[in-house]
Design a protein around this motif. Sequence first.
Motif, mmCIF file in Angstrom:
data_model
loop_
_atom_site.group_PDB
_atom_site.id
_atom_site.type_symbol
_atom_site.label_atom_id
_atom_site.label_comp_id
_atom_site.label_asym_id
_atom_site.label_seq_id
_atom_site.Cartn_x
_atom_site.Cartn_y
_atom_site.Cartn_z
ATOM 1 N N LYS A 43 7.818 36.120 36.972
ATOM 2 C CA LYS A 43 8.491 35.940 38.262
ATOM 3 C C LYS A 43 7.931 36.906 39.298
ATOM 4 O O LYS A 43 7.789 36.553 40.475
ATOM 5 N N TRP A 44 7.606 38.115 38.881
ATOM 6 C CA TRP A 44 6.989 39.080 39.794
ATOM 7 C C TRP A 44 5.618 38.590 40.251
ATOM 8 O O TRP A 44 5.272 38.687 41.425
ATOM 9 N N TYR A 45 4.835 38.060 39.309
ATOM 10 C CA TYR A 45 3.514 37.538 39.671
ATOM 11 C C TYR A 45 3.640 36.454 40.732
ATOM 12 O O TYR A 45 2.903 36.434 41.724
ATOM 13 N N GLU A 46 4.578 35.532 40.515
ATOM 14 C CA GLU A 46 4.744 34.422 41.448
ATOM 15 C C GLU A 46 5.247 34.900 42.802
ATOM 16 O O GLU A 46 4.794 34.424 43.849
ATOM 17 N N ALA A 47 6.188 35.852 42.783
ATOM 18 C CA ALA A 47 6.793 36.314 44.031
ATOM 19 C C ALA A 47 5.778 36.976 44.963
ATOM 20 O O ALA A 47 5.899 36.889 46.189
ATOM 21 N N PHE A 48 4.762 37.632 44.401
ATOM 22 C CA PHE A 48 3.815 38.380 45.224
ATOM 23 C C PHE A 48 2.385 37.848 45.088
ATOM 24 O O PHE A 48 1.417 38.571 45.325
ATOM 25 N N ALA A 49 2.289 36.551 44.782
ATOM 26 C CA ALA A 49 0.974 35.938 44.548
ATOM 27 C C ALA A 49 0.068 35.985 45.763
ATOM 28 O O ALA A 49 -1.160 36.085 45.624
ATOM 29 N N VAL A 50 0.641 35.896 46.966
ATOM 30 C CA VAL A 50 -0.192 35.837 48.173
ATOM 31 C C VAL A 50 -0.437 37.214 48.778
ATOM 32 O O VAL A 50 -1.052 37.325 49.836
ATOM 33 N N CYS A 51 0.013 38.261 48.124
ATOM 34 C CA CYS A 51 -0.170 39.611 48.656
ATOM 35 C C CYS A 51 -1.537 40.170 48.263
ATOM 36 O O CYS A 51 -2.173 39.707 47.316
ATOM 37 N N GLN A 52 -1.962 41.177 48.999
ATOM 38 C CA GLN A 52 -3.191 41.873 48.671
ATOM 39 C C GLN A 52 -2.892 42.965 47.637
ATOM 40 O O GLN A 52 -1.872 43.659 47.739
ATOM 41 N N PRO A 53 -3.739 43.155 46.628
ATOM 42 C CA PRO A 53 -3.473 44.165 45.592
ATOM 43 C C PRO A 53 -3.229 45.566 46.156
ATOM 44 O O PRO A 53 -2.336 46.281 45.704
ATOM 45 N N PHE A 54 -4.025 45.960 47.157
ATOM 46 C CA PHE A 54 -3.894 47.323 47.679
ATOM 47 C C PHE A 54 -2.541 47.547 48.346
ATOM 48 O O PHE A 54 -1.953 48.620 48.247
ATOM 49 N N GLU A 55 -2.016 46.486 49.044
ATOM 50 C CA GLU A 55 -0.730 46.669 49.702
ATOM 51 C C GLU A 55 0.419 46.639 48.699
ATOM 52 O O GLU A 55 1.450 47.284 48.910
ATOM 53 N N LEU A 56 0.252 45.917 47.598
ATOM 54 C CA LEU A 56 1.264 45.944 46.538
ATOM 55 C C LEU A 56 1.339 47.329 45.915
ATOM 56 O O LEU A 56 2.428 47.861 45.685
ATOM 57 N N ARG A 57 0.173 47.891 45.630
ATOM 58 C CA ARG A 57 0.147 49.247 45.064
ATOM 59 C C ARG A 57 0.819 50.231 46.009
ATOM 60 O O ARG A 57 1.618 51.081 45.582
ATOM 61 N N GLU A 58 0.520 50.127 47.284
ATOM 62 C CA GLU A 58 1.124 51.022 48.273
ATOM 63 C C GLU A 58 2.640 50.836 48.336
ATOM 64 O O GLU A 58 3.386 51.816 48.449
ATOM 65 N N ALA A 59 3.106 49.598 48.244
ATOM 66 C CA ALA A 59 4.540 49.332 48.296
ATOM 67 C C ALA A 59 5.260 49.962 47.104
ATOM 68 O O ALA A 59 6.325 50.577 47.253
ATOM 69 N N PHE A 60 4.703 49.820 45.922
ATOM 70 C CA PHE A 60 5.310 50.441 44.729
ATOM 71 C C PHE A 60 5.295 51.961 44.845
ATOM 72 O O PHE A 60 6.274 52.628 44.509
ATOM 73 N N ASP A 61 4.184 52.515 45.332
ATOM 74 C CA ASP A 61 4.092 53.974 45.470
ATOM 75 C C ASP A 61 5.105 54.496 46.487
ATOM 76 O O ASP A 61 5.748 55.535 46.258
ATOM 77 N N ASN A 62 5.242 53.800 47.610
ATOM 78 C CA ASN A 62 6.200 54.236 48.630
ATOM 79 C C ASN A 62 7.631 54.176 48.114
ATOM 80 O O ASN A 62 8.456 55.043 48.432
ATOM 81 N N HIS A 63 7.935 53.134 47.349
ATOM 82 C CA HIS A 63 9.284 53.037 46.787
ATOM 83 C C HIS A 63 9.552 54.181 45.819
ATOM 84 O O HIS A 63 10.651 54.762 45.807
ATOM 85 N N ALA A 64 8.555 54.525 45.017
ATOM 86 C CA ALA A 64 8.729 55.615 44.049
ATOM 87 C C ALA A 64 8.979 56.951 44.728
ATOM 88 O O ALA A 64 9.661 57.826 44.173
ATOM 89 N N LEU A 65 8.437 57.118 45.932
ATOM 90 C CA LEU A 65 8.636 58.367 46.672
ATOM 91 C C LEU A 65 10.050 58.516 47.214
ATOM 92 O O LEU A 65 10.499 59.637 47.481
ATOM 93 N N THR A 66 10.745 57.398 47.380
ATOM 94 C CA THR A 66 12.064 57.440 48.031
ATOM 95 C C THR A 66 13.215 57.085 47.109
ATOM 96 O O THR A 66 14.367 57.251 47.490
ATOM 97 N N SER A 67 12.920 56.610 45.897
ATOM 98 C CA SER A 67 14.006 56.196 45.001
ATOM 99 C C SER A 67 13.659 56.530 43.554
ATOM 100 O O SER A 67 12.536 56.250 43.111
#
Length: 249
Positions: A38-62
């Motif tokens: 489900k995660w793969y499908e939800a973010f299929a059209v995203c760029q890998p680098f921006e996905l990595r950045e999104a996960f990293d930013n979330h980890a910094l705040t939560s």
Amino acid sequence: MNRVTVKPSPSVVRVVTECLCEVAERTGKEVGALEMAKWYEAFAVCQPFELREAFDNHALTSPFAPSMAAIRQELDRSRFGGISGAWLMVREAALACAGRNFFVVFEHAAIHFSIEVIGGWHSVIRLVRDPGSVSFARRDFMKAFEDHRPSIGYPAGLGGFNGVNAVLIGHRERALEVYRHGAKGGAACFSGINILHPQVELLPGQHLQAWPAHLGPEHMAVPPGPPVHITPTWWGTEPSPSALPVTPT
């Protein structure tokens, strides 16, 4: 409701897998194979680098494991300052395109979806020019943007397409992907409301053209219109080759 399935690229699968494994190590929350898909499908059209950045930013705040909604919020925040930034992009583009016969493609599917929910591109152009309506348009747009999910259909472009009047708003490659995966001249349904009927407004003597599978240079607007690839002045991450001109009212 139309369901659009996009196959994720190997690089997206790899980044999502790595990020969720790191989340499991950090928080102890394991992700099963079905949920991972489900995660793969939800973010299929995203760029890998921006996905990595999104996960990293979330980890910094939560300290907790992120939900899909939380990662979407991080993506929106990094792209254009969140939903408010998306509305600013739409408002400025609508003001600049008023009175012009452009076929507009934004860089985010949720923008297309939200515009159609609140009445379509030509309706938005009218609303942003009306001081008494613009605040309500903003409210409705932001609510629709929050409601959008990747599985919901959206129109590939906004406005009438005459074959040579396409304009990209924002990041070029993302806008082209939005067009490629969108509904081309068809109709879809959202919560019982029929939407995605692309509005056709052609100049005298022009004929309606079939929407191609992909947009190319031959479909783009040429001077005296805006440049082929518009990176608006309010876009903060990349230099702008040319600002989107504003039509006097």
